[in-house]
Scaffold this motif. Structure first.
Motif, PDB file in Angstrom:
ATOM      1  N   TYR A  99     -86.713 -20.472 -65.705  1.00  0.00           N
ATOM      2  CA  TYR A  99     -88.087 -20.079 -65.411  1.00  0.00           C
ATOM      3  C   TYR A  99     -88.173 -20.502 -63.940  1.00  0.00           C
ATOM      4  O   TYR A  99     -88.997 -19.497 -63.417  1.00  0.00           O
ATOM      5  CB  TYR A  99     -89.020 -20.934 -66.174  1.00  0.00           C
ATOM      6  CG  TYR A  99     -90.410 -20.818 -66.205  1.00  0.00           C
ATOM      7  CD1 TYR A  99     -91.105 -19.616 -66.771  1.00  0.00           C
ATOM      8  CD2 TYR A  99     -91.121 -21.723 -65.445  1.00  0.00           C
ATOM      9  CE1 TYR A  99     -92.298 -19.463 -66.491  1.00  0.00           C
ATOM     10  CE2 TYR A  99     -92.639 -21.499 -65.312  1.00  0.00           C
ATOM     11  CZ  TYR A  99     -93.096 -20.305 -65.719  1.00  0.00           C
ATOM     12  OH  TYR A  99     -94.495 -20.337 -65.549  1.00  0.00           O
TER      13      TYR A  99
ATOM     14  N   VAL B 192     -89.750 -17.599 -61.107  1.00  0.00           N
ATOM     15  CA  VAL B 192     -90.934 -17.923 -60.595  1.00  0.00           C
ATOM     16  C   VAL B 192     -90.813 -17.783 -59.077  1.00  0.00           C
ATOM     17  O   VAL B 192     -91.717 -17.262 -58.390  1.00  0.00           O
ATOM     18  CB  VAL B 192     -91.752 -19.234 -61.080  1.00  0.00           C
ATOM     19  CG1 VAL B 192     -92.856 -19.497 -60.227  1.00  0.00           C
ATOM     20  CG2 VAL B 192     -92.282 -19.064 -62.625  1.00  0.00           C
TER      21      VAL B 192
ATOM     22  N   VAL C   9     -91.742 -11.209 -63.790  1.00  0.00           N
ATOM     23  CA  VAL C   9     -92.732 -11.854 -64.373  1.00  0.00           C
ATOM     24  C   VAL C   9     -92.804 -11.804 -66.088  1.00  0.00           C
ATOM     25  O   VAL C   9     -93.020 -12.686 -66.589  1.00  0.00           O
ATOM     26  CB  VAL C   9     -94.253 -11.117 -63.945  1.00  0.00           C
ATOM     27  CG1 VAL C   9     -95.176 -11.623 -64.784  1.00  0.00           C
ATOM     28  CG2 VAL C   9     -94.347 -11.569 -62.640  1.00  0.00           C
ATOM     29  N   ILE C  10     -92.340 -10.490 -66.505  1.00  0.00           N
ATOM     30  CA  ILE C  10     -92.065 -10.622 -67.962  1.00  0.00           C
ATOM     31  C   ILE C  10     -90.826 -11.538 -68.302  1.00  0.00           C
ATOM     32  O   ILE C  10     -91.179 -12.183 -69.446  1.00  0.00           O
ATOM     33  CB  ILE C  10     -91.830  -9.087 -68.469  1.00  0.00           C
ATOM     34  CG1 ILE C  10     -92.927  -8.180 -68.334  1.00  0.00           C
ATOM     35  CG2 ILE C  10     -91.300  -9.124 -69.796  1.00  0.00           C
ATOM     36  CD1 ILE C  10     -92.854  -6.888 -68.228  1.00  0.00           C
TER      37      ILE C  10
ATOM     38  N   TRP D 279     -92.220 -14.885 -68.298  1.00  0.00           N
ATOM     39  CA  TRP D 279     -93.239 -15.083 -69.433  1.00  0.00           C
ATOM     40  C   TRP D 279     -92.417 -15.438 -70.557  1.00  0.00           C
ATOM     41  O   TRP D 279     -92.748 -16.407 -71.280  1.00  0.00           O
ATOM     42  CB  TRP D 279     -94.024 -14.067 -69.423  1.00  0.00           C
ATOM     43  CG  TRP D 279     -95.261 -14.113 -70.504  1.00  0.00           C
ATOM     44  CD1 TRP D 279     -95.064 -13.965 -71.802  1.00  0.00           C
ATOM     45  CD2 TRP D 279     -96.462 -14.918 -70.219  1.00  0.00           C
ATOM     46  NE1 TRP D 279     -96.420 -14.246 -72.384  1.00  0.00           N
ATOM     47  CE2 TRP D 279     -97.281 -14.980 -71.508  1.00  0.00           C
ATOM     48  CE3 TRP D 279     -97.021 -15.238 -69.108  1.00  0.00           C
ATOM     49  CZ2 TRP D 279     -98.394 -15.628 -71.551  1.00  0.00           C
ATOM     50  CZ3 TRP D 279     -98.270 -16.260 -69.137  1.00  0.00           C
ATOM     51  CH2 TRP D 279     -98.954 -16.068 -70.270  1.00  0.00           C
TER      52      TRP D 279
ATOM     53  N   LYS E 221     -90.953 -18.798 -70.545  1.00  0.00           N
ATOM     54  CA  LYS E 221     -92.030 -20.005 -70.588  1.00  0.00           C
ATOM     55  C   LYS E 221     -91.822 -21.157 -71.338  1.00  0.00           C
ATOM     56  O   LYS E 221     -92.133 -22.199 -71.235  1.00  0.00           O
ATOM     57  CB  LYS E 221     -93.324 -19.492 -70.247  1.00  0.00           C
ATOM     58  CG  LYS E 221     -94.319 -20.504 -69.815  1.00  0.00           C
ATOM     59  CD  LYS E 221     -95.658 -19.963 -69.512  1.00  0.00           C
ATOM     60  CE  LYS E 221     -96.744 -20.944 -69.069  1.00  0.00           C
ATOM     61  NZ  LYS E 221     -97.957 -20.333 -68.898  1.00  0.00           N
ATOM     62  N   THR E 222     -91.626 -20.739 -72.908  1.00  0.00           N
ATOM     63  CA  THR E 222     -91.807 -21.627 -73.883  1.00  0.00           C
ATOM     64  C   THR E 222     -90.189 -22.076 -73.993  1.00  0.00           C
ATOM     65  O   THR E 222     -90.173 -23.011 -74.808  1.00  0.00           O
ATOM     66  CB  THR E 222     -92.076 -20.553 -75.022  1.00  0.00           C
ATOM     67  OG1 THR E 222     -91.362 -19.848 -75.274  1.00  0.00           O
ATOM     68  CG2 THR E 222     -93.429 -20.315 -75.002  1.00  0.00           C
TER      69      THR E 222
END
Length: 154
Positions: free
Chosen positions: A40, A44, A25-26, A29, A32-33
């Motif tokens: 990504y 997920v 998850v880290i 995150w 994500k950008t």
């Protein structure tokens, strides 16, 4: 005789899976950008699969009723009902600590959450179930007693 229920939580397995889940998850995150969405998406999906595994394969509940043995993984999506009248033999066995979850084995299935004690249940039609549970000896004695009663040996 009433029902007997045995519950085993795979706390060690849960701890490892939670750590991996948090790391994924880290990382997701952080990505994500990013302009590239493929890494990504992979993270997920990996996190979702780990979440599914955490819910459905880190606990086991074994219920011994008058005429059947029911094995449930997690909340019960994965379950097996084993009629006691069809059990040919049941014995104690050891399984590797890493044999966790639901696994296909020769002529049957293994259900475990990371314990080394297990029951090896052989059916009259050749099927086999290995159930890893902490209280394997107690469950083994109770199954043998019920099977003997069904067969009229006691």
């Amino acid at each position: 005789m009433g029902k007997r229920t045995y519950v085993q939580q795979g706390w060690g397995l849960r701890a490892v899976l939670v750590l991996v889940f948090v790391a994924i998850v880290i990382q997701a995150w952080a990505l994500k950008t990013s302009d590239d969405s493929f890494p990504y998406a992979v993270l997920v999906v990996s996190a979702a699969l780990l979440g599914f595994t955490l819910v459905f394969f880190t606990s086991i509940k074994v219920t011994l009723a008058e005429d059947a043995l029911e094995v449930r993984m997690g909340p019960g999506l994965v379950k097996r009902c084993i009629p006691l009248s069809e059990i040919q033999s049941v014995s104690l066995t050891k399984i590797p600590w890493h044999s966790v979850g639901l696994k296909r084995i020769y002529k049957g299935w293994l259900y475990s959450v990371g314990v080394t004690e297990a029951l090896d249940i052989r059916m009259t039609d050749g099927r086999r179930y290995i159930v890893g549970i902490k209280e394997a000896r107690s469950l083994w004695e109770a199954i043998r007693e019920r099977v003997d009663m069904i067969r009229g040996n006691k």
